[in-house]
Design a protein around this motif. Structure first.
Motif, PDB file in Angstrom:
ATOM      1  N   ARG A 284       0.826  -1.214   0.000  1.00  0.00           N
ATOM      2  CA  ARG A 284       0.000   0.000   0.000  1.00  0.00           C
ATOM      3  C   ARG A 284       0.859   1.264   0.000  1.00  0.00           C
ATOM      4  O   ARG A 284       0.347   2.370  -0.098  1.00  0.00           O
ATOM      5  CB  ARG A 284      -0.843   0.034   1.272  1.00  0.00           C
ATOM      6  N   GLY A 285       2.177   1.071   0.203  1.00  0.00           N
ATOM      7  CA  GLY A 285       3.079   2.217   0.224  1.00  0.00           C
ATOM      8  C   GLY A 285       3.113   2.939   1.560  1.00  0.00           C
ATOM      9  O   GLY A 285       3.625   4.047   1.666  1.00  0.00           O
ATOM     10  N   ASP A 286       2.560   2.293   2.603  1.00  0.00           N
ATOM     11  CA  ASP A 286       2.563   2.909   3.934  1.00  0.00           C
ATOM     12  C   ASP A 286       3.867   2.542   4.643  1.00  0.00           C
ATOM     13  O   ASP A 286       3.915   1.679   5.508  1.00  0.00           O
ATOM     14  CB  ASP A 286       1.354   2.410   4.725  1.00  0.00           C
ATOM     15  N   ARG A 287       4.926   3.244   4.221  1.00  0.00           N
ATOM     16  CA  ARG A 287       6.264   2.888   4.698  1.00  0.00           C
ATOM     17  C   ARG A 287       6.435   3.043   6.197  1.00  0.00           C
ATOM     18  O   ARG A 287       7.044   2.212   6.855  1.00  0.00           O
ATOM     19  CB  ARG A 287       7.294   3.764   4.005  1.00  0.00           C
ATOM     20  N   ALA A 288       5.925   4.129   6.722  1.00  0.00           N
ATOM     21  CA  ALA A 288       6.101   4.423   8.148  1.00  0.00           C
ATOM     22  C   ALA A 288       5.477   3.317   8.992  1.00  0.00           C
ATOM     23  O   ALA A 288       6.109   2.785   9.919  1.00  0.00           O
ATOM     24  CB  ALA A 288       5.453   5.764   8.476  1.00  0.00           C
ATOM     25  N   ALA A 289       4.256   2.905   8.645  1.00  0.00           N
ATOM     26  CA  ALA A 289       3.572   1.858   9.407  1.00  0.00           C
ATOM     27  C   ALA A 289       4.310   0.529   9.268  1.00  0.00           C
ATOM     28  O   ALA A 289       4.439  -0.230  10.228  1.00  0.00           O
ATOM     29  CB  ALA A 289       2.132   1.726   8.926  1.00  0.00           C
ATOM     30  N   ALA A 290       4.830   0.256   8.047  1.00  0.00           N
ATOM     31  CA  ALA A 290       5.544  -1.003   7.822  1.00  0.00           C
ATOM     32  C   ALA A 290       6.800  -1.084   8.679  1.00  0.00           C
ATOM     33  O   ALA A 290       7.084  -2.100   9.304  1.00  0.00           O
ATOM     34  CB  ALA A 290       5.896  -1.148   6.343  1.00  0.00           C
ATOM     35  N   SER A 291       7.560   0.019   8.720  1.00  0.00           N
ATOM     36  CA  SER A 291       8.813  -0.035   9.477  1.00  0.00           C
ATOM     37  C   SER A 291       8.526  -0.071  10.974  1.00  0.00           C
ATOM     38  O   SER A 291       9.251  -0.695  11.739  1.00  0.00           O
ATOM     39  CB  SER A 291       9.742   1.117   9.095  1.00  0.00           C
ATOM     40  N   GLU A 292       7.429   0.554  11.382  1.00  0.00           N
ATOM     41  CA  GLU A 292       7.058   0.501  12.811  1.00  0.00           C
ATOM     42  C   GLU A 292       6.731  -0.943  13.208  1.00  0.00           C
ATOM     43  O   GLU A 292       7.167  -1.449  14.235  1.00  0.00           O
ATOM     44  CB  GLU A 292       5.867   1.410  13.074  1.00  0.00           C
ATOM     45  N   LEU A 293       6.006  -1.623  12.311  1.00  0.00           N
ATOM     46  CA  LEU A 293       5.603  -3.005  12.592  1.00  0.00           C
ATOM     47  C   LEU A 293       6.807  -3.929  12.641  1.00  0.00           C
ATOM     48  O   LEU A 293       6.874  -4.869  13.426  1.00  0.00           O
ATOM     49  CB  LEU A 293       4.618  -3.470  11.511  1.00  0.00           C
ATOM     50  N   LYS A 294       7.792  -3.609  11.801  1.00  0.00           N
ATOM     51  CA  LYS A 294       8.975  -4.454  11.720  1.00  0.00           C
ATOM     52  C   LYS A 294       9.692  -4.523  13.067  1.00  0.00           C
ATOM     53  O   LYS A 294      10.264  -5.545  13.427  1.00  0.00           O
ATOM     54  CB  LYS A 294       9.918  -3.927  10.642  1.00  0.00           C
ATOM     55  N   GLY A 295       9.652  -3.408  13.783  1.00  0.00           N
ATOM     56  CA  GLY A 295      10.349  -3.368  15.056  1.00  0.00           C
ATOM     57  C   GLY A 295       9.568  -3.961  16.227  1.00  0.00           C
ATOM     58  O   GLY A 295      10.015  -3.904  17.360  1.00  0.00           O
ATOM     59  N   THR A 296       8.404  -4.552  15.955  1.00  0.00           N
ATOM     60  CA  THR A 296       7.560  -4.988  17.070  1.00  0.00           C
ATOM     61  C   THR A 296       7.700  -6.466  17.411  1.00  0.00           C
ATOM     62  O   THR A 296       7.054  -6.956  18.316  1.00  0.00           O
ATOM     63  CB  THR A 296       6.073  -4.766  16.751  1.00  0.00           C
ATOM     64  N   ARG A 297       8.542  -7.187  16.650  1.00  0.00           N
ATOM     65  CA  ARG A 297       8.553  -8.637  16.823  1.00  0.00           C
ATOM     66  C   ARG A 297       8.790  -9.042  18.280  1.00  0.00           C
ATOM     67  O   ARG A 297       8.076  -9.868  18.836  1.00  0.00           O
ATOM     68  CB  ARG A 297       9.598  -9.290  15.934  1.00  0.00           C
ATOM     69  N   TRP A 298       9.788  -8.419  18.914  1.00  0.00           N
ATOM     70  CA  TRP A 298      10.122  -8.834  20.283  1.00  0.00           C
ATOM     71  C   TRP A 298       9.001  -8.514  21.266  1.00  0.00           C
ATOM     72  O   TRP A 298       8.759  -9.266  22.199  1.00  0.00           O
ATOM     73  CB  TRP A 298      11.446  -8.230  20.736  1.00  0.00           C
ATOM     74  N   ALA A 299       8.324  -7.406  21.010  1.00  0.00           N
ATOM     75  CA  ALA A 299       7.200  -7.051  21.879  1.00  0.00           C
ATOM     76  C   ALA A 299       6.133  -8.142  21.813  1.00  0.00           C
ATOM     77  O   ALA A 299       5.494  -8.472  22.813  1.00  0.00           O
ATOM     78  CB  ALA A 299       6.622  -5.716  21.461  1.00  0.00           C
ATOM     79  N   LEU A 300       5.968  -8.733  20.624  1.00  0.00           N
ATOM     80  CA  LEU A 300       4.925  -9.734  20.435  1.00  0.00           C
ATOM     81  C   LEU A 300       5.346 -11.114  20.949  1.00  0.00           C
ATOM     82  O   LEU A 300       4.526 -11.903  21.381  1.00  0.00           O
ATOM     83  CB  LEU A 300       4.570  -9.839  18.939  1.00  0.00           C
ATOM     84  N   VAL A 301       6.648 -11.396  20.876  1.00  0.00           N
ATOM     85  CA  VAL A 301       7.132 -12.746  21.193  1.00  0.00           C
ATOM     86  C   VAL A 301       7.447 -12.912  22.680  1.00  0.00           C
ATOM     87  O   VAL A 301       7.229 -13.963  23.263  1.00  0.00           O
ATOM     88  CB  VAL A 301       8.376 -13.061  20.315  1.00  0.00           C
ATOM     89  N   LYS A 302       7.949 -11.872  23.300  1.00  0.00           N
ATOM     90  CA  LYS A 302       8.377 -11.957  24.711  1.00  0.00           C
ATOM     91  C   LYS A 302       7.212 -12.208  25.674  1.00  0.00           C
ATOM     92  O   LYS A 302       6.076 -11.846  25.383  1.00  0.00           O
ATOM     93  CB  LYS A 302       9.004 -10.619  25.112  1.00  0.00           C
ATOM     94  N   ASN A 303       7.552 -12.761  26.848  1.00  0.00           N
ATOM     95  CA  ASN A 303       6.547 -12.844  27.910  1.00  0.00           C
ATOM     96  C   ASN A 303       6.168 -11.425  28.315  1.00  0.00           C
ATOM     97  O   ASN A 303       7.051 -10.578  28.446  1.00  0.00           O
ATOM     98  CB  ASN A 303       7.129 -13.529  29.155  1.00  0.00           C
ATOM     99  N   PRO A 304       4.872 -11.175  28.563  1.00  0.00           N
ATOM    100  CA  PRO A 304       4.455  -9.804  28.914  1.00  0.00           C
ATOM    101  C   PRO A 304       5.234  -9.246  30.101  1.00  0.00           C
ATOM    102  O   PRO A 304       5.531  -8.043  30.145  1.00  0.00           O
ATOM    103  CB  PRO A 304       2.977  -9.968  29.266  1.00  0.00           C
ATOM    104  N   SER A 305       5.599 -10.108  31.058  1.00  0.00           N
ATOM    105  CA  SER A 305       6.287  -9.610  32.255  1.00  0.00           C
ATOM    106  C   SER A 305       7.706  -9.135  31.934  1.00  0.00           C
ATOM    107  O   SER A 305       8.303  -8.400  32.713  1.00  0.00           O
ATOM    108  CB  SER A 305       6.338 -10.702  33.319  1.00  0.00           C
ATOM    109  N   ASP A 306       8.271  -9.574  30.790  1.00  0.00           N
ATOM    110  CA  ASP A 306       9.644  -9.182  30.450  1.00  0.00           C
ATOM    111  C   ASP A 306       9.713  -7.969  29.531  1.00  0.00           C
ATOM    112  O   ASP A 306      10.787  -7.570  29.097  1.00  0.00           O
ATOM    113  CB  ASP A 306      10.367 -10.344  29.727  1.00  0.00           C
TER     114      ASP A 306
END
Ligand SMILES: [Zn+2]
Length: 433
Positions: A284-306
């Protein structure tokens, strides 16, 4: 190497048992027993001087088989004089030098005679090897090589010898009740190891190259029918071949699914949705949103307490901007909660989770719900028997880390030796401790 060797002490006749003056002190410093020391020399140049101690096994330590230690008849002088690298004295490299005659053992045939200071076929003393192995179990390979002034190839040889000796003197398969069977890929996923851990001690007790029923059959052969009958619980991932072998060889054992594998399936399903979303945003050409999402992997994978405060922030932002991905995240976390609850509560939570996943409109999770349904009896076993997940997961994580280490292991056997050293309780103590 130019020899500037000057004798520190007069060479004496080892046959009479008279070593150099102060022999007792030198034996203590070099930590050698059952030897006489007949002389020392410095060799090498100013860049690297080495101390060479000429040693001779005492009468009682001479003429023994290098494999079994049995007293044997002499055969010949073998390869003549040999050297063994010993622990440094201060910053100076030390070698022990001795003759290496061969003997004829009744069991092992013509072999190099054993020496009191080293393992068979080693070019290092026992103390040097134990120090190398101890360090290798605790620190990076490059540090071991730098500190010990040796190469990784030699260190892997050392580890194999130390593990072979330590495992021969104890029965690693004794007293097993609850075990976990796992497969680990190495060499970029082209090769596999089958590993068995003891849930009660957390130790790795068996590992072999390959991942098929034949490999696992070897484990049960070594265990023997009597001890296989003592197994109460066997956990594994979803590999049917493991389940089949366990049902044949230990039918009384409750077959369980390792929770960390199940949670890993959910993480994978969530990751696929994250990737899909990322691709969609880029198209869609939404570069800003794409790069923001790219950096979220650890937030999604980690235990919430960490989670770090920043990662909490990205999660909150996903919750508002990307409902689909956030739903996947919640499903993954809820599955983790199922295994944390265990027992009846765990089973109830799981039933709720299955209903939720099926209605989630996330294809990856609909599929996962079907897989979990298929393995439901095994997962109930896990929840009912409250099998601890932490130890098998820690071993699995550690083995994966070993397979990824930069210096690598040339053979599956070398990798297994390293795994047994670090996770099998076969690491020797430091010399003199
Ligand atoms: Zn022998």
């Amino acid at each position: 190497m130019p020899c500037i060797g000057f004798w520190l002490a007069k060479v004496s006749d080892h046959r009479t048992g008279n070593g150099v003056r102060g022999s007792r002190v030198w034996r203590k410093l070099l930590r050698v027993e059952q030897v006489t020391i007949s002389g020392f020399s410095f060799e090498g140049d100013a860049d690297e001087e080495v101390l060479v101690a000429e040693v001779h096994p005492t009468r009682s330590a001479r003429g023994r088989c290098g494999q079994c230690g049995r007293r044997s008849a002499g055969y010949d002088q073998g390869g003549g004089i040999r050297r063994w690298r010993a622990l440094d004295l201060g910053a100076t490299k030390v070698f022990l030098q001795a003759a290496a005659p061969r003997v004829t053992c009744k069991v092992h045939g013509v072999v190099v005679a054993s020496v009191p200071w080293a393992r068979p076929n080693a070019r290092f003393t026992r103390d040097f090897e134990d120090t190398c192995a101890w360090l290798a179990a605790r620190t990076a390979g490059s540090t071991v090589c730098e500190l010990m002034r040796t190469t990784w190839r030699f260190v892997t040889g050392v580890i194999s010898r130390v593990v072979a000796e330590n495992s021969s003197s104890r029965d690693l398969l004794a007293g097993l009740r609850r075990i976990g069977i796992d497969e680990i890929s190495h060499r970029k996923g082209h090769h596999y190891l089958t590993c068995v851990i003891d849930h009660d001690t957390g130790r790795l007790v068996w590992a072999a190259p390959g991942r098929n029923s034949e490999t696992l059959g070897t484990f049960f052969d070594e265990l023997g029918a009597e001890r296989a009958a003592e197994l109460t619980h066997v956990s594994a991932d979803g590999a049917e071949w493991i389940h089949t072998v366990v049902r044949q060889r230990a039918p009384q054992a409750a077959l369980c699914l390792d929770p960390f594998h199940v949670v890993a399936w959910a993480t994978k399903a969530m990751d696929e949705i994250r990737r899909e979303t990322w691709n969609l945003l880029r198209r869609r050409g939404d570069r800003a949103a794409a790069s923001e999402l790219k950096g979220t992997r650890w937030a999604l994978v980690k235990n919430p307490s960490d989670l770090t405060p920043e990662q909490r922030g990205s999660l909150a932002s996903i919750a508002t901007t990307n409902r689909r991905l956030y739903r996947a995240y919640l499903l993954k976390e809820q599955l983790r909660a199922v295994f944390a609850a265990k027992g009846l509560e765990g089973r109830q939570l799981l039933a709720g989770w299955l209903a939720w996943a099926r209605r989630s409109r996330l294809p990856g999770f609909v599929k996962l719900a079907a897989t979990i349904k298929r393995f439901l009896p095994l997962i109930w076993n896990t929840l009912n028997h409250r099998l601890s997940n932490a130890r098998s997961e820690a071993t699995n994580t550690h083995l994966r880390m070993l397979t990824r280490r930069a210096y690598g292991f040339h053979t599956a056997e070398a990798l297994i030796a390293m795994a047994m050293l670090t996770r099998g309780g076969l690491c020797p103590p430091l010399p003199g401790r």
